[in-house]
Every structure is written in structure tokens, then in C-alpha cells.
Design an enzyme around this catalytic site. Sequence first.
Site, mmCIF file in Angstrom:
data_model
loop_
_atom_site.group_PDB
_atom_site.id
_atom_site.type_symbol
_atom_site.label_atom_id
_atom_site.label_comp_id
_atom_site.label_asym_id
_atom_site.label_seq_id
_atom_site.Cartn_x
_atom_site.Cartn_y
_atom_site.Cartn_z
ATOM 1 N N THR B 27 0.832 -1.206 0.000
ATOM 2 C CA THR B 27 0.000 0.000 0.000
ATOM 3 C C THR B 27 0.865 1.254 0.000
ATOM 4 O OG1 THR B 27 -0.065 0.035 2.417
ATOM 5 C CG2 THR B 27 -1.795 -1.202 1.281
ATOM 6 N N ASP B 28 0.203 2.410 -0.225
ATOM 7 C CA ASP B 28 0.919 3.672 -0.111
ATOM 8 C C ASP B 28 0.093 4.663 0.711
ATOM 9 O OD1 ASP B 28 -0.971 4.976 -1.746
ATOM 10 O OD2 ASP B 28 0.236 4.757 -3.542
ATOM 11 N N ALA B 29 0.618 5.872 0.864
ATOM 12 C CA ALA B 29 -0.005 6.858 1.740
ATOM 13 C C ALA B 29 -1.385 7.284 1.248
ATOM 14 C CB ALA B 29 0.904 8.080 1.895
ATOM 15 N N GLY B 30 -1.761 6.927 0.027
ATOM 16 C CA GLY B 30 -3.106 7.178 -0.453
ATOM 17 C C GLY B 30 -4.109 6.179 0.141
#
Lengths: 148, 148, 148, 148
Positions: B27-30
Site C-alpha cells: 500500500t501507499d499513503a493514499g
Amino acid sequence: MPAITSSPDHHWQHAHQWPVRVYYEDTDAGGVVFYANYLKFMERGRTEWLRALRISQQNLALTQGIVFVVSQLDMQYKMSARLDDALMIETLVTYAGRASINFAQRILREHDIIAQGNIRVGCVDVSSMRPTALPFNVRDQISTLHTR
Amino acid sequence: MPAITSSPDHHWQHAHQWPVRVYYEDTDAGGVVFYANYLKFMERGRTEWLRALRISQQNLALTQGIVFVVSQLDMQYKMSARLDDALMIETLVTYAGRASINFAQRILREHDIIAQGNIRVGCVDVSSMRPTALPFNVRDQISTLHTR
Amino acid sequence: MPAITSSPDHHWQHAHQWPVRVYYEDTDAGGVVFYANYLKFMERGRTEWLRALRISQQNLALTQGIVFVVSQLDMQYKMSARLDDALMIETLVTYAGRASINFAQRILREHDIIAQGNIRVGCVDVSSMRPTALPFNVRDQISTLHTR
Amino acid sequence: MPAITSSPDHHWQHAHQWPVRVYYEDTDAGGVVFYANYLKFMERGRTEWLRALRISQQNLALTQGIVFVVSQLDMQYKMSARLDDALMIETLVTYAGRASINFAQRILREHDIIAQGNIRVGCVDVSSMRPTALPFNVRDQISTLHTR
């Protein structure tokens, strides 16, 4: 784990510095840099420290069949880095042996320490994957560094 | 880009299926899976399709000096996958040539299509990095698949 | 896949350029950069293009609840990048709509094109995950770019 | 670094086990798993240990605003894992406090220990990023585990 940490009064003012920017690829759904990705940043710092000594790992592997492998590390995570942060990776040699090097490394955001750790890297023959002596030029360069 | 997409009526009911779980690393910060990481999931799908044909890429590289390299791809992202999602990777051969294979792949969460794409993979001699014929057993297995 | 490629005679001389170094983290056991990691390099290029326009994605997310998401892409891989390579990421806007931007991007090693692709990025409201208009300052900056 | 290692005679026979396959994405140009990627495998192991206790991190974050963050770790790398290797991740709670958990983890390939480490994870309030007590059900489940 055998202690690879040297005394806390590392001479950080002599550390090699390498800037790193935080991109989406580095973060996770918690909104911060994923904990394993700090080790990528630190590897970049060590690689650039080597490059500053005019040593290319690609070259070492191709011409001498030598690669560096991490044998041990410890990390302390103190704060979280976030998207768009401009970080500084500090790299310091704390010990250099015949076939291994110990590094202390810090990840800073301005004056804040985001994370810090100690990493022991061994020099390995790529065909046998066994420890081998550091190349002469690496040892020379390191000893020069340390008598400065 | 030369079209590598075959007709839209792929026979997905014959697709190879491989389950993938979404972890923080993906995952990422979005708050969603980072767009490049779907390509990791799809590579796992193709690898497991090969393994189901009893073909190990490690083996191919070591014994025949052959590796697969992606030469071309397109992707459509339709929905976002999130932490803890249980995804299914579907893999279908849409064309097999002398030295390359085209795949259609989909990433599903239950009945929703998260993303889908087409990937062309070439067979390459690892020393010259030039195209080379697919190993016989790979071609045999694929043709068997397609006459079923 | 609906074509997002514009004419081949992109004005690359106007492209935004961003240098990227290849580290161990980027490579795989084939000895080359892992195919999904080129998409990381390209995302860095787009992020730095935005930053050059004084637009921070972290800011957009926090103050306006707006994030960019990739909706579509195609890639052509022509050569392999390797450890220690110094690459240049070129980024060009080929179309800007109300709620999306199309980019053409190239990855170069000196004069060689390693890979190139087209990426469509949509502007999304982070709470609803639905398309939303590009922020005014982004549209302004892009239109300024294109009338230059 | 304050020692987070407990006695060496961990009760590995009670460890939670989670299988992990090595794909191209995990390896680097040295032909082995990139050192930071073992931390991804270990995070998968801890996540699946939690899931086995019927605890979803996605849920904890959304409903209670609680996330787990790694505050400290040490790792010893003993052997190299390679493409296609089938690994087993072993996860053991060695200490559970009010707001943190210590884990010992091992990565095995059949009977060989590839790597092992100790990880301290803190429970953090996602809005303040400050330590907060572990959710009751997590503490209950852990204490049940340990009195078995």
C-alpha cells in the site's frame, strides 16, 4: 545478538551525507514510510559512500567476483517520515575488519532523528558465497579516512 | 504501441488463478495499493502459472541460461485494492510465438475487477540478452493447454 | 485499451528531466532493473514535475482532499538498466482534461531509450474516491506550460 | 540499543508459521533476496499471526484509530534465500506490555535458518501518533496464548 554498536559518541560531523526524498513508493497505508524502506535509504547511503571513494559495486562484482552482504543490523525508529519529506542519510564507518565493515547510520529530517541503526556488512566471494578479504583499495581508502 | 490485446472475449473461465493478500508493504499513503505493485502481483501469477506447468524460472536460468523479460504491457486500473484485501490473479495465455508469450491478466476482489492488463514476455539468452526460442517443454505445455 | 498515446513526435526537448540512480533495491536476480520498478522511477518523475510547478501532493491531499491516481498506462521495454546506472526520467504532458492528465515518459541512459510509456492520471476526491476537477492552480500551470 | 532479545531458548515449537515464496520482486542483482525484503516477509508473518487471532489491522485503524508501528528491531542474516525458495516465517510473542509487543521471528528454508530477528511493535493512536494501550481483545488473546 553480539553488540555491533560502538560508543554513542559517534563522530557524526564526519559522516557521509546523502539526501533522499520520500515518494509514494516509500510510504504505506499508515501514511508514513514503511519500516523496511528505511533500509533501502540506508543502502543508498552506503552505496554513495562507496561511490565517493570511487568504488562501484557493479565493478567489484564483475571484475573481482566480490559482493557486500549485510550480516547483522539493529534499528531504532524514533519518528515517522512522510510523503514529500526531504531526508538526509548519514553514514559512518565504526569498524573495518579484514572481511567486514561496521556502519552507524542515521536518517534525519532537518534536526530530527527519524531512525538510526548499526549495520555489519561482510565481503563475500560471489561464486562460493564465503567471506573474503575486502579489496585492497577499499581497505586503503577506509584506513585513510580514519587517520584523517 | 503495437496492439498486444487480443479480442475482449478472453476465455477467463480457463484462466490460471492465484490468490494474493494485500499487506502494508503493498500500500501507499493514499491508503490503497501502489500502482506499480499490481505488476508484482501479476508477475507472481505468471510465475505460478509456469510452476503449475512444472517449469522453474530459477532452473531455466541456471541450466539453460534462459530468462523471461517483459517487453511490453498495458494496464487499466478500475478500482483500488486496500490493506487486507484478498485478491485473485487470473492469468491467460493469449498468444505463444517462437520466442515470446502474450498474457492477459486480471486482478479481482470477489466479482470486482480491480485492474487488468496485457503483458508480452520475451525469452532471452542471459549471456547475450538476445531473443531465443522458448524451451521445448514450455512450448509443448502451452500448445497442449490450448488444444484442450 | 483506448489509445492514450498521442502522436509519436512528442516534443521531448521540452520534457521535464529528473535523474535517477539504480540501486540494489531496484534490481532483481536477472541482474537488471525489475520491470515494475521503472514505474516507480516514472512516478518520481511526475512528482518532481509537479514539485517544479510548486505543487505538493502531500499538501493537495491534506488541504483539498485530492489525490492523483493512475487509471491507465502502457509501457515498452527496449533495453535493460543495471546496478549503478545513471538514468534520466523525461516527463511530458500530452493532454490535460478537466479531471485527468496524460503523460508521455521516457527512461534514458545517455542516448539510449531504456523504456517509454504513456500514463493517464485521474484527479480523485480522497473521501469518495470519485473523479474531481484538477485544482485551479494545477490547470493554470499546465495551460501556461502549453502556450509557451 | 536496549536489549529486546529474550533468552535464546524461545519456544519455537509454539511459533505461528506462515509460508512465503520468493519471487523476482524479492531478489536483487546479487542473485539473492534483498536484505530489506526479509522485513516484508516478517511483517506478513506478524499480520497473519494477528489475523489468526481474528484481528484485522485495517479494522483497528478504521474503527479504533489504532495502528501498530515498529519501534525497534535487530536482525541476523545467516544464509541467503534465492528465487523460487519456499520459506517459512515463524513468529513468537516474547513479551506483551500495555502498549507494545515484542516478537522473535525466524525465516526458515526447510531446516536452515536464513535469518532471525527481534521486533518491538508499539500501539499508536493514528491521529496523535502517540503510544496508546493495546486493544483489549488483542491483550486478551495474547494472554490466553501465553497461559496455554
